[in-house]
Design a protein around this motif. Sequence first.
Motif, mmCIF file in Angstrom:
data_model
loop_
_atom_site.group_PDB
_atom_site.id
_atom_site.type_symbol
_atom_site.label_atom_id
_atom_site.label_comp_id
_atom_site.label_asym_id
_atom_site.label_seq_id
_atom_site.Cartn_x
_atom_site.Cartn_y
_atom_site.Cartn_z
ATOM 1 N N THR A 147 0.576 -1.426 0.067
ATOM 2 C CA THR A 147 -0.037 -0.067 -0.232
ATOM 3 C C THR A 147 1.222 1.066 0.447
ATOM 4 O OG1 THR A 147 -1.140 -1.325 1.261
ATOM 5 C CG2 THR A 147 -1.267 1.051 0.979
ATOM 6 N N VAL A 148 0.691 1.796 -1.372
ATOM 7 C CA VAL A 148 1.761 3.556 -1.673
ATOM 8 C C VAL A 148 1.162 4.941 -0.684
ATOM 9 C CG1 VAL A 148 3.016 4.960 -2.515
ATOM 10 C CG2 VAL A 148 2.856 2.061 -3.040
ATOM 11 N N LEU A 149 -0.477 4.783 -1.078
ATOM 12 C CA LEU A 149 -1.005 5.759 -0.364
ATOM 13 C C LEU A 149 -2.171 5.448 0.378
ATOM 14 C CD1 LEU A 149 -0.663 8.534 -3.468
ATOM 15 C CD2 LEU A 149 0.719 8.410 -1.384
ATOM 16 N N GLY A 152 8.958 13.110 1.756
ATOM 17 C CA GLY A 152 9.020 11.941 1.938
ATOM 18 C C GLY A 152 10.298 11.103 1.689
ATOM 19 N N ARG A 153 10.662 10.318 2.527
ATOM 20 C CA ARG A 153 11.634 9.083 2.630
ATOM 21 C C ARG A 153 11.726 8.448 0.569
ATOM 22 N NH1 ARG A 153 12.985 5.674 7.539
ATOM 23 N NH2 ARG A 153 14.446 5.191 6.060
ATOM 24 N N ASN A 154 12.461 7.886 0.187
ATOM 25 C CA ASN A 154 12.777 7.217 -1.045
ATOM 26 C C ASN A 154 11.456 6.216 -0.701
ATOM 27 O OD1 ASN A 154 16.257 7.403 -0.983
ATOM 28 N ND2 ASN A 154 14.663 8.300 -2.434
ATOM 29 N N GLY A 155 11.133 6.017 -1.920
ATOM 30 C CA GLY A 155 9.484 5.172 -2.079
ATOM 31 C C GLY A 155 8.409 5.330 -0.693
ATOM 32 N N ALA A 156 8.086 6.723 -0.888
ATOM 33 C CA ALA A 156 7.378 7.281 -0.012
ATOM 34 C C ALA A 156 5.506 7.018 -0.494
ATOM 35 C CB ALA A 156 7.573 8.327 0.633
ATOM 36 N N GLY A 157 6.069 7.622 -2.274
ATOM 37 C CA GLY A 157 4.787 7.365 -3.253
ATOM 38 C C GLY A 157 4.798 8.715 -3.483
ATOM 39 N N LYS A 158 6.059 9.855 -3.463
ATOM 40 C CA LYS A 158 5.622 11.528 -4.137
ATOM 41 C C LYS A 158 5.327 10.656 -5.577
ATOM 42 C CE LYS A 158 9.784 12.027 -2.934
ATOM 43 N NZ LYS A 158 10.244 10.455 -2.079
ATOM 44 N N SER A 159 5.948 10.238 -6.212
ATOM 45 C CA SER A 159 6.208 10.427 -7.450
ATOM 46 C C SER A 159 4.502 9.638 -8.085
ATOM 47 C CB SER A 159 6.976 9.708 -8.805
ATOM 48 O OG SER A 159 8.165 10.215 -7.835
ATOM 49 N N THR A 160 4.333 9.184 -7.658
ATOM 50 C CA THR A 160 3.296 8.341 -7.492
ATOM 51 C C THR A 160 2.097 8.904 -7.348
ATOM 52 O OG1 THR A 160 4.167 6.170 -6.812
ATOM 53 C CG2 THR A 160 1.332 6.155 -6.976
ATOM 54 N N CYS A 161 1.675 9.604 -6.542
ATOM 55 C CA CYS A 161 1.388 11.008 -6.088
ATOM 56 C C CYS A 161 0.858 11.907 -7.247
ATOM 57 C CB CYS A 161 1.307 11.638 -4.516
ATOM 58 S SG CYS A 161 0.254 13.236 -4.434
ATOM 59 N N PHE A 162 1.762 12.821 -7.438
ATOM 60 C CA PHE A 162 2.057 13.264 -9.021
ATOM 61 C C PHE A 162 1.840 13.045 -9.682
ATOM 62 C CE2 PHE A 162 6.105 16.075 -6.807
ATOM 63 C CZ PHE A 162 5.406 16.833 -6.394
ATOM 64 N N ARG A 163 1.738 11.253 -10.766
ATOM 65 C CA ARG A 163 1.148 10.681 -11.591
ATOM 66 C C ARG A 163 -0.017 10.851 -11.395
ATOM 67 N NH1 ARG A 163 4.666 6.453 -10.799
ATOM 68 N NH2 ARG A 163 3.453 5.358 -10.347
ATOM 69 N N ILE A 164 -1.013 10.189 -10.111
ATOM 70 C CA ILE A 164 -2.200 10.631 -9.535
ATOM 71 C C ILE A 164 -2.867 11.759 -10.043
ATOM 72 C CG2 ILE A 164 -4.216 10.303 -8.450
ATOM 73 C CD1 ILE A 164 -2.279 7.759 -6.804
HETATM 74 N N1 LIG Z 1 4.398 1.019 -11.388
HETATM 75 C C1 LIG Z 1 4.614 1.003 -10.359
HETATM 76 N N2 LIG Z 1 4.623 -0.909 -9.860
HETATM 77 C C2 LIG Z 1 4.679 -1.308 -9.226
HETATM 78 N N3 LIG Z 1 5.061 -0.768 -7.521
HETATM 79 C C3 LIG Z 1 5.609 0.430 -8.255
HETATM 80 C C4 LIG Z 1 4.912 1.067 -9.246
HETATM 81 N N4 LIG Z 1 5.090 2.935 -8.896
HETATM 82 C C5 LIG Z 1 5.863 3.062 -8.446
HETATM 83 N N5 LIG Z 1 5.741 1.830 -7.317
HETATM 84 C C6 LIG Z 1 6.019 1.191 -6.634
HETATM 85 O O1 LIG Z 1 5.383 2.338 -5.110
HETATM 86 C C7 LIG Z 1 6.322 3.101 -4.386
HETATM 87 C C8 LIG Z 1 6.369 4.721 -4.407
HETATM 88 O O2 LIG Z 1 7.195 4.376 -5.607
HETATM 89 P P1 LIG Z 1 7.408 6.513 -5.895
HETATM 90 O O3 LIG Z 1 8.296 6.514 -7.000
HETATM 91 O O4 LIG Z 1 5.792 6.859 -5.951
HETATM 92 O O5 LIG Z 1 8.166 7.054 -4.183
HETATM 93 P P2 LIG Z 1 8.908 8.622 -4.475
HETATM 94 O O6 LIG Z 1 8.337 8.832 -3.087
HETATM 95 O O7 LIG Z 1 8.698 9.310 -5.243
HETATM 96 O O8 LIG Z 1 9.836 7.450 -4.322
HETATM 97 P P3 LIG Z 1 11.632 8.490 -4.185
HETATM 98 O O9 LIG Z 1 12.195 9.340 -3.617
HETATM 99 O O10 LIG Z 1 12.795 7.176 -3.926
HETATM 100 O O11 LIG Z 1 11.256 8.637 -6.062
HETATM 101 C C9 LIG Z 1 7.558 2.169 -4.667
HETATM 102 O O12 LIG Z 1 7.752 1.477 -3.421
HETATM 103 C C10 LIG Z 1 7.898 1.607 -6.005
HETATM 104 O O13 LIG Z 1 8.254 0.775 -6.249
#
Ligand SMILES: Nc1ncnc2c1ncn2[C@@H]1O[C@H](COP(=O)(O)OP(=O)(O)OP(=O)(O)O)[C@@H](O)[C@H]1O
Length: 241
Positions: free
Chosen positions: A23-25, A42-54
């Motif tokens: 669960t990312v968000l 947020g830390r690496n992998g926290a979900g920032k880019s995922t949030c932007f993509r949404i």
């Molecule tokens: N399309 C996807 N399929 C599977 N896992 C994904 C996908 N996109 C993101 N993730 C996972 O979701 C989590 C959040 O990723 P995200 O890139 O949003 O983090 P982030 O906060 O931007 O990290 P960073 O600071 O390292 O750039 C990570 O564990 C990543 O591996």
Amino acid sequence: MNTTLKPVALSCDDLRISFGQRTVLDGFSMHVKTGRVHALLGRNGAGKSTCFRIILGLEDRGAGTVEIFGEKLSQDNLINIGASINGPALYSHLSARDNVRIHAKLLGLGLDEVDHVLGMVGLDDEDKKKARNFSTGMKARLALAIAMLGSPPVLILDEPQNGLDPQGIVDLRGFLRSWTAQGGTVLVSSHQLGEVARLTDDITVLVDGRAQYSGPLEDFAAPGQLEEEFLRMTNPQVGHP
Ligand SMILES: Nc1ncnc2c1ncn2[C@@H]1O[C@H](COP(=O)(O)OP(=O)(O)OP(=O)(O)O)[C@@H](O)[C@H]1O
């Protein structure tokens, strides 16, 4: 839509998304005020880019609502956002000008606008070199120029300082500040907390899929204390040996 009159440029409410078991968000909410620079931390992998993509409609798995200037996200109002996420996607065989020109054409903008954004990022002299031969910083500047085409009221920039030299970082700061002084809104992610402290008005700290803090930077940390407070919030062991 007169965007400068709306107090909130961008709202995310109760965003939820999982990838497999992860669960990312998990009920993430954030309100980005108009005319401010807002950093998502947020830390690496926290979900920032995922949030932007949404927010940009690039991720349709998951749940929650995104509003731009009080209206639900749609193809029509996405035009209000200029973005650079996941590093610049550039045509490597083309010059800076030709890269920008392609995007300008898609947006129905003329060559004046191409020259305008290239001038803003200091790439107006780079007419011959192909993007594949650009330094990381030049690529970052070019991605920024593309994001700024048409002066969208909201800019979303994923780690925009990456690859920029100290002068580039100072230039970017000045430039994002003048963007907001003219009524624009900026949402950035960054791991460079010293720069975040200089640049931003508001921050959101993403921990375990939720906004653990969202509000004015000054209410989160006293001057010089951002790194310490961030580490404390994102890693509870810090400060409690
Ligand atoms: N399309 C996807 N399929 C599977 N896992 C994904 C996908 N996109 C993101 N993730 C996972 O979701 C989590 C959040 O990723 P995200 O890139 O949003 O983090 P982030 O906060 O931007 O990290 P960073 O600071 O390292 O750039 C990570 O564990 C990543 O591996």
